[in-house]
Design a protein around this motif. Structure first.
Motif, mmCIF file in Angstrom:
data_model
loop_
_atom_site.group_PDB
_atom_site.id
_atom_site.type_symbol
_atom_site.label_atom_id
_atom_site.label_comp_id
_atom_site.label_asym_id
_atom_site.label_seq_id
_atom_site.Cartn_x
_atom_site.Cartn_y
_atom_site.Cartn_z
ATOM 1 N N PHE A 2 10.147 8.749 -16.457
ATOM 2 C CA PHE A 2 9.539 8.279 -15.207
ATOM 3 C C PHE A 2 9.012 6.857 -15.381
ATOM 4 C CE2 PHE A 2 5.620 7.521 -12.888
ATOM 5 C CZ PHE A 2 6.044 7.675 -11.584
ATOM 6 N N LYS A 3 8.294 6.644 -16.471
ATOM 7 C CA LYS A 3 7.770 5.289 -16.702
ATOM 8 C C LYS A 3 8.915 4.295 -16.897
ATOM 9 C CE LYS A 3 4.438 3.863 -16.510
ATOM 10 N NZ LYS A 3 3.686 3.551 -15.273
ATOM 11 N N ALA A 4 10.003 4.774 -17.495
ATOM 12 C CA ALA A 4 11.135 3.875 -17.708
ATOM 13 C C ALA A 4 11.917 3.640 -16.422
ATOM 14 C CB ALA A 4 12.059 4.446 -18.787
ATOM 15 N N GLY A 5 11.684 4.503 -15.417
ATOM 16 C CA GLY A 5 12.403 4.334 -14.157
ATOM 17 C C GLY A 5 13.838 4.801 -14.227
ATOM 18 N N ALA A 6 14.080 5.913 -14.926
ATOM 19 C CA ALA A 6 15.444 6.429 -15.036
ATOM 20 C C ALA A 6 15.691 7.466 -13.942
ATOM 21 C CB ALA A 6 15.662 7.057 -16.406
ATOM 22 N N THR A 10 0.831 -1.203 0.000
ATOM 23 C CA THR A 10 0.000 0.000 0.000
ATOM 24 C C THR A 10 0.863 1.250 0.000
ATOM 25 O OG1 THR A 10 -1.452 -1.307 1.393
ATOM 26 C CG2 THR A 10 -1.999 1.004 1.110
ATOM 27 N N GLU A 11 1.901 1.214 0.823
ATOM 28 C CA GLU A 11 2.795 2.373 0.874
ATOM 29 C C GLU A 11 3.462 2.591 -0.489
ATOM 30 O OE1 GLU A 11 5.905 2.060 3.807
ATOM 31 O OE2 GLU A 11 6.989 3.671 2.811
ATOM 32 N N ALA A 12 3.914 1.481 -1.078
ATOM 33 C CA ALA A 12 4.567 1.577 -2.374
ATOM 34 C C ALA A 12 3.610 2.151 -3.413
ATOM 35 C CB ALA A 12 5.062 0.202 -2.803
ATOM 36 N N ALA A 13 2.359 1.660 -3.396
ATOM 37 C CA ALA A 13 1.388 2.133 -4.379
ATOM 38 C C ALA A 13 1.122 3.617 -4.195
ATOM 39 C CB ALA A 13 0.096 1.336 -4.247
ATOM 40 N N LEU A 14 1.063 4.052 -2.933
ATOM 41 C CA LEU A 14 0.808 5.467 -2.672
ATOM 42 C C LEU A 14 1.936 6.330 -3.230
ATOM 43 C CD1 LEU A 14 -1.289 7.237 -1.283
ATOM 44 C CD2 LEU A 14 0.198 7.261 0.716
ATOM 45 N N LYS A 15 3.182 5.890 -2.968
ATOM 46 C CA LYS A 15 4.332 6.631 -3.498
ATOM 47 C C LYS A 15 4.294 6.676 -5.025
ATOM 48 C CE LYS A 15 7.987 6.113 -0.100
ATOM 49 N NZ LYS A 15 9.099 5.269 0.325
ATOM 50 N N TYR A 16 4.042 5.515 -5.564
ATOM 51 C CA TYR A 16 4.000 5.368 -7.013
ATOM 52 C C TYR A 16 2.931 6.315 -7.577
ATOM 53 C CZ TYR A 16 3.900 2.600 -11.400
ATOM 54 O OH TYR A 16 3.973 2.171 -12.691
ATOM 55 N N TYR A 17 1.771 6.289 -6.935
ATOM 56 C CA TYR A 17 0.659 7.091 -7.431
ATOM 57 C C TYR A 17 0.973 8.580 -7.327
ATOM 58 C CZ TYR A 17 -3.672 9.699 -7.251
ATOM 59 O OH TYR A 17 -4.622 10.647 -7.456
ATOM 60 N N LEU A 18 1.472 9.022 -6.165
ATOM 61 C CA LEU A 18 1.705 10.454 -5.980
ATOM 62 C C LEU A 18 2.758 10.970 -6.953
ATOM 63 C CD1 LEU A 18 1.581 10.805 -2.104
ATOM 64 C CD2 LEU A 18 -0.076 11.600 -3.786
ATOM 65 N N LEU A 19 3.860 10.224 -7.063
ATOM 66 C CA LEU A 19 4.924 10.659 -7.962
ATOM 67 C C LEU A 19 4.436 10.654 -9.408
ATOM 68 C CD1 LEU A 19 7.738 11.611 -7.515
ATOM 69 C CD2 LEU A 19 8.574 9.290 -7.849
ATOM 70 N N SER A 20 3.674 9.610 -9.736
ATOM 71 C CA SER A 20 3.166 9.486 -11.091
ATOM 72 C C SER A 20 2.203 10.623 -11.412
ATOM 73 C CB SER A 20 2.468 8.146 -11.233
ATOM 74 O OG SER A 20 2.020 7.966 -12.544
ATOM 75 N N ALA A 44 15.230 -4.324 -8.532
ATOM 76 C CA ALA A 44 14.692 -3.006 -8.855
ATOM 77 C C ALA A 44 15.826 -2.069 -9.260
ATOM 78 C CB ALA A 44 13.945 -2.445 -7.653
ATOM 79 N N TYR A 45 16.891 -2.056 -8.463
ATOM 80 C CA TYR A 45 18.017 -1.189 -8.815
ATOM 81 C C TYR A 45 18.692 -1.669 -10.085
ATOM 82 C CZ TYR A 45 17.542 1.462 -4.541
ATOM 83 O OH TYR A 45 17.066 2.284 -3.576
ATOM 84 N N SER A 46 18.722 -2.995 -10.259
ATOM 85 C CA SER A 46 19.306 -3.512 -11.495
ATOM 86 C C SER A 46 18.518 -3.030 -12.712
ATOM 87 C CB SER A 46 19.361 -5.034 -11.413
ATOM 88 O OG SER A 46 18.837 -5.629 -12.563
ATOM 89 N N THR A 47 17.187 -2.946 -12.590
ATOM 90 C CA THR A 47 16.428 -2.464 -13.752
ATOM 91 C C THR A 47 16.720 -0.992 -14.003
ATOM 92 O OG1 THR A 47 14.486 -1.781 -12.495
ATOM 93 C CG2 THR A 47 14.524 -4.045 -13.272
ATOM 94 N N ILE A 48 16.982 -0.227 -12.933
ATOM 95 C CA ILE A 48 17.320 1.188 -13.140
ATOM 96 C C ILE A 48 18.614 1.289 -13.946
ATOM 97 C CG2 ILE A 48 17.986 3.318 -11.973
ATOM 98 C CD1 ILE A 48 16.139 2.512 -9.689
ATOM 99 N N PRO A 57 16.638 11.021 -12.775
ATOM 100 C CA PRO A 57 16.296 11.239 -11.371
ATOM 101 C C PRO A 57 14.829 10.992 -11.023
ATOM 102 C CG PRO A 57 16.276 13.303 -12.542
ATOM 103 C CD PRO A 57 16.541 12.243 -13.561
ATOM 104 N N VAL A 58 14.048 10.366 -11.883
ATOM 105 C CA VAL A 58 12.641 10.118 -11.549
ATOM 106 C C VAL A 58 12.424 8.626 -11.312
ATOM 107 C CG1 VAL A 58 11.400 12.111 -12.445
ATOM 108 C CG2 VAL A 58 12.296 10.424 -14.032
ATOM 109 N N HIS A 59 13.325 8.038 -10.530
ATOM 110 C CA HIS A 59 13.311 6.593 -10.328
ATOM 111 C C HIS A 59 12.836 6.215 -8.936
ATOM 112 C CE1 HIS A 59 16.858 8.035 -8.365
ATOM 113 N NE2 HIS A 59 16.941 6.915 -7.692
ATOM 114 N N PHE A 60 12.497 7.195 -8.112
ATOM 115 C CA PHE A 60 12.311 6.883 -6.681
ATOM 116 C C PHE A 60 11.208 5.867 -6.431
ATOM 117 C CE2 PHE A 60 14.335 11.040 -6.647
ATOM 118 C CZ PHE A 60 15.436 10.741 -5.876
ATOM 119 N N TRP A 61 10.253 5.811 -7.338
ATOM 120 C CA TRP A 61 9.166 4.871 -7.124
ATOM 121 C C TRP A 61 9.604 3.431 -7.347
ATOM 122 C CZ3 TRP A 61 7.498 1.825 -11.252
ATOM 123 C CH2 TRP A 61 8.021 2.185 -12.500
#
Lengths: 505, 466
Positions: free
Chosen positions: B213-217, B152-162, B296-300, B219-223
């Motif tokens: 952001f969608k690619a997770g690069a 839930t926390e992750a989704a909230l972060k993801y949603y707000l940043l997105s 996750a970091y490897s995908t970044i 500086p917009v990778h925090f999610w």
């Protein structure tokens, strides 16, 4: 076709061993059988080989047409002896492993994969193919050390993997550099050699050569890129060390003669002196550090740095001779001698160091240590060991009658005119090596019998048949090359002259 | 709009039909028989892949007034998305069997896939906005699907940043309209050089920020770490693969098309983003103990390598084929790595995973293939991808970036080995196997590893024919 079978057969056999869950004992014998077939195939290859005929048995299949990379393999006088060395050394390791090893099936499968990577690198005539095999050899060796080594094996294996992987990526950058400089763009070694990239752009060529040299120097290894080698060798199992020193190091030096020298002849000429310097530094550094070791295996490991230094000395001298001959007189015949010596040295070092590491393995089996301080007086207690070790050590220090002498003599004779100071300094390295091997012989073989704590002096056991069968062929071949050098030189010589002509363009 | 135009969207139509059809069937299906919805979803993916493959070699065409482009890049993304989504559905089925909202998970997954396809294919700023939302909104829901605290926390972060980045995207699209009066890429690239430089810069910044952001690069990778670590393995595989490849393709189109000439220095900016992504992703991955956070970091960092190709989009001839190859390779390999996590359930740490593979050497073999694939060892597919990325970037004059990428590849080896080494130790010991492993996840893992090798060996030949 024959060459493809030769290269892929071991890996396929390894795959079958693992997939079919062959019983352990049968797996060990299957490995011996496969390597025997490989030795037979190489012998057949050698039989049909025409020394003056350039690349033979070559096959070229489309692979990645957009960048002109292909499955291109072939054999010439430079690679054939190394293919033979690989076949023989792996056969010896297969026999050696009949003594029993944990998890023999996966052990055999890994070594068979490793053999394919080594044969493939020597046979490759395409940069990407070369890189593929070169890189996979690291992966396979990592698992050999991590799974079957001793001591701090995980750390050593990790160091080995990271360090040599860094080298292989430097090499990849160099390959990309060669590709971008070629016109039309290609990864094919033969085409790159025909039309050297970056001709006339010495700045870029220097950078590309630097990437290649760093990549190959890590693998060779040359000072100052050698620090991965002693821990890897010390903690690898005996057969792993033998293959690592005997064959894997040659992937590095072979890269110089197959790729770096003929594709960047101008840069090689310009930087020949520096290559000689790196070689001589490796010779001296390797010998001096080896002298300071109190562990047999570490000592042998450092002598590898020393011996590979001679190879670079010879190859660098070729560059210097080619540059000096650029005024129209052509490179002296000496350059051909130096290049031949360098290739013979690769083979010789593979045979002798392979034997030395297997012999050192006998000590580990019996006492679990390689420390000089823990052993002594073995000439009486283990006469078989004493004989084998003495022959290998004398060969390695360059005694006439063994292959090491033939190789080093040719390197020195060929290089003397071009780089006299370097040769004189390198001869000091020979003296140091002689000294350290004699000291090792004296410590281990003479004096009062001394064995590690907890080992029954009476129970050392004689050298077993399996051990003897594994080591003797290596020494016999070394003696054969020492007494009948023409067998090898006739094959290497024409190809080495061809290499000199390419560098002298 | 003609029937021809609609037919060009057949792969997307298949996904949509499977999503809607699956939802309807799911409503009328009892709890215990919801498996059939998973079958519908997989079938939709397969039809989508088949339809995409059928037109792969065709000449480039644009449909719906130039808003949607069907070319080889779209085709490869469609194939990769369909294959990855099918694999995710298989993994989800293991995780969610008997879950009260099972059907919803499949439907949302298909919608994410649809959004990813749209991201990759769009050549219009407004459609890009729609695709962005379509690829994002279902993903929030899936991240929190387990309704546990972390998810839930992750989704909230993801949603707000997105949501924040979504606003930036709208600003960018508005700036594009302000500067040129158009939204189609073709029209924009003709008239953007005449617009005020600040407006062009704002437009580029807004649109690229969203796709990055969608690619997770960085500086917009925090999610990424939170979402990937908080979600279940299957969902993590989805959000770190499917929208990412769509977004990278979208970034490539933006840099090669409307922003090819203005604003100045854009390529350098992308190069810096690539450098930061690969480096920071790697550094952060070093000491992770959680498998999914490590991945996750490897995908970044992987996105960093992909962006190397985007940097030289439009200036180097081989860039587009290199991008296609890397996208396909990345999708296969990344799915494989997450399938390895799913194959040893309830083991979320490196050491735990190792303990779970006792007596199962083949799991380790496939994991090694996938992880060495991510490192870029030949003959895996990502090696060819990286080779293409390195070559095109060097060709475009970014030698420093290539050197940095090479150093990063070596560094990445370290943390992948932190996963492999303890498992290798356990597998080579003679302890007997314990417990059971979910067969579907194992099948996905082995398939991914085999595909990675197969693609690595044959991709060059496929590329020639496509």
């Amino acid at each position: 076709m024959l060459l493809t079978v030769l290269v892929l057969l071991p890996a396929l056999a390894g795959l079958v061993l693992v997939a079919a869950r062959v019983p352990d004992r049968a797996a060990s014998w299957a490995w011996v059988a496969t390597s025997s077939v490989v030795v037979g195939l190489v012998a057949w290859l050698w039989w049909g080989f025409d020394p003056g005929g350039g690349f033979q048995y070559d096959v070229k299949l489309r692979w990645i047409p957009t960048v002109d990379a292909s499955y291109h393999v072939g054999v010439d006088g430079l690679s054939l002896p190394l293919l033979a060395l690989t076949a023989v050394l792996f056969w010896c390791c297969a026999v050696w492993s009949l003594r029993g090893t944990p998890r023999p099936r996966s052990h055999a499968a890994l070594f068979l994969l490793l053999q394919t990577t080594c044969l493939g690198t020597f046979a490759a005539l395409d940069l990407i193919l070369f890189f593929l095999f070169f890189d996979l050899s690291i992966v396979a060796m990592y698992f050999v050390i991590a799974g079957w080594g001793h001591g701090d094996r995980r750390r050593s294996a990790l160091t080995f993997f990271l360090y040599t992987f860094l080298g292989s990526l430097a090499l990849l950058l160099g390959f990309i550099g060669l590709f971008l400089g070629s016109e039309p763009r290609t990864f094919d070694i033969v085409r790159l050699v025909e039309d050297p990239p970056w001709a006339g752009q010495s700045g870029t060529a220097t950078w590309v050569l630097l990437a290649l040299v760093v990549g190959l120097a890590v693998k060779t290894p040359l000072v100052p890129f050698h620090t991965w080698l002693p821990p890897a060798h010390t903690d690898a199992p005996a057969e792993g060390s033998a293959v690592l020193a005997g064959v894997l190091l040659k992937l590095g030096t072979f890269g110089f003669v197959r790729i770096a020298m003929p594709t960047l002849p101008d840069a090689w000429q310009r930087w020949g002196t520096w290559i000689v310097v790196i070689g001589v530094v490796s010779v001296l550094w390797g010998a001096l550090v080896a002298l300071a070791q109190d562990d047999l295996k570490r000592m042998i490991a450092y002598t590898s740095v020393n011996h590979m230094g001679y190879v670079l000395l010879g190859l660098g001298a070729v560059g210097v001779l080619a540059r000096d001959g650029a005024d129209g007189s052509g490179p002296a015949a000496a350059a051909g001698v130096a290049a031949t010596g360098a290739v013979v040295q690769m083979v010789s070092h593979g045979l002798l160091t392979g034997a030395l590491f297997l012999v050192a393995g006998m000590l580990w089996t019996r006492g679990g240590t390689y420390a000089f301080a823990r052993w002594g007086g073995l000439a009486r207690a283990l006469p078989g060991f004493a004989v084998l070790f003495a022959v290998a050590a004398f060969g390695s220090l360059g005694l006439p009658g063994l292959s090491g002498f033939v190789a080093e003599f040719q390197i020195f004779a060929g290089s003397l005119a071009a780089v006299p100071v370097a040769v004189v300094v390198a001869v000091v390295g020979i003296l140091l090596t002689a000294g350290l091997f004699l000291r090792a012989l004296q410590r281990l073989l003479t004096g009062d019998l001394r064995v590690p704590d907890g080992v029954d002096t009476g129970g050392l056991g004689a050298v077993t048949t399996v051990e003897r069968v594994a080591v003797v062929p290596l020494l016999a071949l070394s003696v054969a090359v020492g007494l009948l050098p023409w067998v090898l030189v006739d094959v290497v010589g024409p190809a080495a002259d061809g290499l000199v002509a390419l560098v002298a363009r | 709009m003609t029937a021809q135009d609609a037919l060009a969207l057949l792969p997307e139509a298949a996904l949509l039909a499977a999503a809607v059809g699956g939802l309807l069937v799911g409503l009328w299906t009892p709890q215990r028989a919801q498996r059939r919805v998973a079958w519908i979803a997989v079938a939709g993916c397969l039809v989508s892949a088949a339809a995409a493959a059928a037109v792969l070699g065709d000449p480039v065409r644009t449909v719906f007034s130039g808003t949607w482009t069907v070319d080889a890049t779209t085709g490869v993304v469609r194939l990769a998305v369909a294959a990855a989504t099918a694999a995710v559905v298989v993994l989800l089925r293991t995780e969610l069997a008997g879950h009260p909202r099972e059907t919803e998970a499949y439907v949302l997954t298909l919608l994410v896939a649809l959004g990813a396809d749209a991201l990759a294919a769009t050549t219009d700023a407004l459609l890009l906005v729609a695709a962005y939302l379509l690829a994002s909104v279902p993903a929030y829901t899936l991240t929190a699907f387990r309704k546990d605290a972390r998810g839930t926390e992750a989704a909230l972060k993801y949603y707000l940043l997105s949501a924040l980045v979504g606003v930036v995207l709208l600003v960018g699209a508005a700036a594009l309209v302000l500067g040129t009066g158009r939204t189609g890429y073709a029209a924009v690239s003709a008239s953007l050089p005449a617009a005020a430089p600040a407006v062009a810069a704002l437009a580029a910044l807004g649109l690229l920020a969203a796709v990055l952001f969608k690619a997770g690069a960085v500086p917009v990778h925090f999610w990424v770490p939170d979402a990937v670590d908080g979600a279940s393995p299957a969902v993590a595989a989805l959000i770190s693969t499917v929208p990412k490849i769509g977004a990278v393709a979208a970034a490539f189109r933006l840099v090669a098309g409307p922003f090819a000439e203005t604003p100045a220095g854009l390529a350098l900016g992308v190069a810096l983003v690539a450098a930061a992504s690969m480096t920071l992703g790697n550094l952060a991955a070093f000491w992770q103990t959680s498998l999914q956070r490590l991945l996750a970091y490897s995908t970044i960092s992987q996105v960093g390598y992909l962006l190397m190709i985007v940097t030289v989009a439009g200036t180097v001839e081989l860039a587009a084929p290199a991008l296609r190859l890397y996208i396909a390779a990345y999708a296969v390999t990344n799915i494989g790595a997450f399938a390895a996590v799913a194959a040893v359930p309830r083991r979320t740490t490196l050491v735990g995973w190792a303990a779970g593979v006792t007596g199962r050497p083949w799991l380790l073999v496939s994991l090694v293939v996938c992880l060495l694939g991510l490192v870029g060892t030949p003959p895996t597919a990502v090696f060819l991808g990286k080779l293409g990325a390195f070559t095109t970037a060097a060709d475009g004059g970014y030698a420093w970036l290539v050197v940095l990428a090479a150093v990063n590849s070596v560094a990445s080896l370290f943390y992948y080995l932190r996963w492999v080494a303890p498992a290798f130790r356990v597998v080579t010991s003679t302890r007997p196997r314990r417990g059971t492993v979910p067969r579907p996840a194992v099948v996905v893992l082995h398939t991914a590893a085999a595909t990675s090798l197969l693609l690595g060996i044959t991709a060059g030949l496929l590329g020639a024919s496509a």
